[in-house]
Design a protein around this motif. Structure first.
Motif, mmCIF file in Angstrom:
data_model
loop_
_atom_site.group_PDB
_atom_site.id
_atom_site.type_symbol
_atom_site.label_atom_id
_atom_site.label_comp_id
_atom_site.label_asym_id
_atom_site.label_seq_id
_atom_site.Cartn_x
_atom_site.Cartn_y
_atom_site.Cartn_z
ATOM 1 N N ILE A 10 14.685 64.385 32.962
ATOM 2 C CA ILE A 10 15.756 65.101 33.607
ATOM 3 C C ILE A 10 15.260 66.432 33.396
ATOM 4 O O ILE A 10 15.165 67.283 34.382
ATOM 5 N N SER A 11 14.656 66.763 32.324
ATOM 6 C CA SER A 11 14.420 68.273 32.030
ATOM 7 C C SER A 11 13.171 68.695 32.836
ATOM 8 O O SER A 11 13.023 69.758 33.430
ATOM 9 N N ILE A 14 14.224 69.317 36.505
ATOM 10 C CA ILE A 14 14.841 70.510 36.485
ATOM 11 C C ILE A 14 13.950 71.623 36.616
ATOM 12 O O ILE A 14 14.269 72.341 37.552
ATOM 13 N N GLY A 18 13.399 74.011 39.645
ATOM 14 C CA GLY A 18 13.472 75.394 39.509
ATOM 15 C C GLY A 18 12.159 76.306 40.001
ATOM 16 O O GLY A 18 12.220 77.256 40.425
#
Length: 162
Positions: A10-11, A14, A18
């Motif tokens: 998930i990180s 993201i 970004g």
């Protein structure tokens, strides 16, 4: 699936999103400026020095000062730093200002600025015209000053040093 692996995935997703969004916003931000030719990049990049003279008095004195700017031109965006030393009578201050902008209509340069220290409220813009020889710029600076606590305007003249 292990929770730490799931959080790692998930990180990563993201972070990639970004980067994509940031790149797109930078692209959109630079659309208002003209593409800078190699010759113009060479002319505008470097050290510029000059004078500032305000149009109106502060504490009964017309503020004057010196400016030193270091500019770096890229494809459409020009960024840099400005050291502004300004005095009005007994009052004076020195500030490091961050600049970002670009060319409008070939010879007109618009740079927005803000104080390098986030806690100091100082912002505005300058619009200058690059002369045909590429070694002088003249124009106006408009901005909110932290000491005057109002919007001030002034005339600036810059000469290319290196």
């Amino acid at each position: 699936m292990d929770l730490t692996v799931l959080l790692g995935i998930i990180s990563s997703v993201i972070a990639v999103i970004g980067i994509i969004v940031s790149s797109y916003l930078i692209y959109i931000d630079s659309q208002e400026f003209k593409t800078i030719s190699k010759g113009r990049k060479k002319v505008i990049s470097g050290v510029w020095k000059g004078q500032l003279e305000a149009f109106e008095a502060f504490n009964g004195n017309i503020p004057t000062g010196t400016i030193e700017i270091i500019l770096k031109a890229k494809r459409k965006v020009i960024s840099g730093k400005m050291w502004l030393d300004i005095a009005a009578g007994d009052l004076g201050r020195s500030d490091l200002i961050l600049l970002k902008g670009g060319f409008k209509m070939d010879r007109f340069l618009e740079l927005n600025f803000h104080n390098a220290k986030d806690e100091i409220v100082q912002f505005g813009n300058l619009i200058v015209e690059l002369d045909s020889m590429g070694n002088k710029m003249e124009g106006k600076l408009h901005g909110y000053g932290p000491q005057s606590r109002r919007i001030m305007s002034g005339k600036i003249q810059l000469t290319k040093e290196s």
